[in-house]
Motif scaffolding. Structure first.
Motif, short mmCIF file in Angstrom:
data_model
loop_
_atom_site.label_atom_id
_atom_site.label_comp_id
_atom_site.label_asym_id
_atom_site.label_seq_id
_atom_site.Cartn_x
_atom_site.Cartn_y
_atom_site.Cartn_z
N VAL A 69 0.84 -1.13 -0.04
CA VAL A 69 -0.04 -0.18 -0.09
C VAL A 69 0.93 1.41 0.03
O VAL A 69 0.25 2.45 -0.11
N GLY A 70 2.00 1.13 0.33
CA GLY A 70 2.99 2.37 0.47
C GLY A 70 3.14 3.07 1.54
O GLY A 70 2.61 2.60 2.64
N ASP A 71 3.24 4.45 1.56
CA ASP A 71 3.52 4.92 2.81
C ASP A 71 1.97 5.55 3.53
O ASP A 71 1.98 6.06 4.71
N HIS A 72 0.88 5.51 2.76
CA HIS A 72 -0.22 5.86 3.48
C HIS A 72 -1.49 4.84 2.92
O HIS A 72 -1.33 4.48 1.63
N LEU A 73 -2.39 4.72 3.84
CA LEU A 73 -3.48 3.59 3.35
C LEU A 73 -4.75 4.51 3.33
O LEU A 73 -5.07 5.51 4.35
N THR A 74 -5.60 4.32 2.24
CA THR A 74 -6.77 4.85 2.15
C THR A 74 -7.75 4.01 2.49
O THR A 74 -8.04 2.82 1.77
N VAL A 75 -8.86 4.32 3.54
CA VAL A 75 -9.76 3.34 3.78
C VAL A 75 -11.31 4.10 3.49
O VAL A 75 -11.43 5.22 4.00
N ILE A 76 -11.94 3.62 2.83
CA ILE A 76 -13.03 3.93 2.75
C ILE A 76 -14.39 3.20 3.34
O ILE A 76 -14.34 1.82 3.07
N ASP A 77 -15.15 3.72 4.00
CA ASP A 77 -16.16 3.24 4.72
C ASP A 77 -17.60 3.62 4.29
O ASP A 77 -17.76 4.91 4.33
N GLU A 78 -18.32 2.87 3.96
CA GLU A 78 -19.67 3.11 3.25
C GLU A 78 -20.76 2.32 3.89
O GLU A 78 -20.86 1.32 3.94
N ARG A 79 -21.70 3.01 4.69
CA ARG A 79 -22.79 2.69 5.31
C ARG A 79 -24.18 2.70 4.78
O ARG A 79 -24.62 4.17 4.52
N GLN A 80 -24.92 2.13 4.19
CA GLN A 80 -26.17 2.22 3.60
C GLN A 80 -27.31 2.18 4.56
O GLN A 80 -27.63 0.91 4.70
N TRP A 81 -28.03 3.16 5.20
CA TRP A 81 -28.86 2.84 6.39
C TRP A 81 -30.29 3.05 5.81
O TRP A 81 -30.48 3.91 4.85
N GLY A 82 -30.96 2.00 6.18
CA GLY A 82 -32.46 1.70 5.66
C GLY A 82 -33.38 2.41 6.75
O GLY A 82 -33.10 3.09 7.55
N GLU A 83 -34.73 2.36 6.12
CA GLU A 83 -35.75 2.72 7.05
C GLU A 83 -36.01 2.14 8.45
O GLU A 83 -35.39 0.88 8.46
N ALA A 84 -36.53 2.66 9.31
CA ALA A 84 -36.63 2.00 10.58
C ALA A 84 -37.79 1.02 10.28
O ALA A 84 -38.34 0.89 9.72
#
Length: 162
Positions: A69-84
Motif C-alpha cells: 500500500v505504500g506510505d499511506h493507506l486510504t480506507v473507505i467506509d460506506e454505510r447504507q442505512w435503511g428505514e426504521a
C-alpha cells in the motif's frame, strides 16, 4: 475473520441515527483520525448513505503491508442505512475497503432499541488477500478497524450525552 462489536448508547435509536447521519459529526470524527480524511452524507427520504474516507500513514504496519500500500493507506467506509423497522431499529449495509490493497470488510451496522437507550452493533467479515500473508495479517487489521469503530462509538456516546 469475523469482527463483531457492540456498544451501549445513552439515547434512542432515532437520536443516535440523527447523529450518525449528521455530516458535521462525521467530519469532526474523521478529521481527528487522519489528515486528508473526508465525510459525506446523502439522504433519500428516511434512508441515508454515510461515506467516510480515512487516510492514515502506514508507519508501524508490517513491512509486507507497506510494500503493497505504500506510505499511506486510504480506507473507505460506506454505510447504507435503511428505514426504521417495526420495532424502531435501523440497519445499514456496511462495506469497508482499502484503495490499492486487497483488504475488505462487508457486513452490517445496526442501531437496536434497548430499555436504557440503544445499542450500536457492527458485524462484518474481514478478508485480507495479500498473497502468502493475508490471513496472518487479518487479526492486526481487525484490531486497527476495531480501534476506529471504538473511537466512533465513543464520539457518538459523547455527543448523545451532551
Amino acid at each position: 475473520m469475523n469482527l463483531t462489536k457492540t456498544y451501549d448508547l445513552p439515547a434512542s435509536v432515532e437520536d443516535a441515527y440523527a447523529v450518525i447521519t449528521d455530516e458535521d459529526f462525521q467530519r469532526d470524527r474523521v478529521g481527528a483520525v487522519g489528515h486528508g480524511s473526508t465525510a459525506a452524507v446523502s439522504r433519500s427520504g428516511e434512508t441515508a448513505v454515510v461515506r467516510i474516507e480515512i487516510q492514515q500513514p502506514t508507519d508501524g504496519a508490517p513491512a509486507p503491508v507497506r510494500s503493497v500500500v505504500g506510505d499511506h493507506l486510504t480506507v473507505i467506509d460506506e454505510r447504507q442505512w435503511g428505514e426504521a423497522t417495526a420495532d424502531g431499529a435501523r440497519e445499514a449495509d456496511l462495506r469497508v475497503h482499502t484503495v490499492g490493497a486487497p483488504i475488505n470488510l462487508t457486513g452490517s451496522a445496526a442501531l437496536r432499541p434497548t430499555t436504557a437507550g440503544c445499542q450500536l452493533v457492527i458485524d462484518g467479515d474481514l478478508r485480507c488477500t495479500i498473497p502468502l500473508i493475508g490471513r496472518s495479517l487479518e487479526g492486526q487489521i481487525a484490531g486497527a478497524i476495531g480501534q476506529v469503530v471504538d473511537e466512533e462509538a465513543a464520539a457518538l456516546a459523547r455527543r448523545l450525552g451532551e
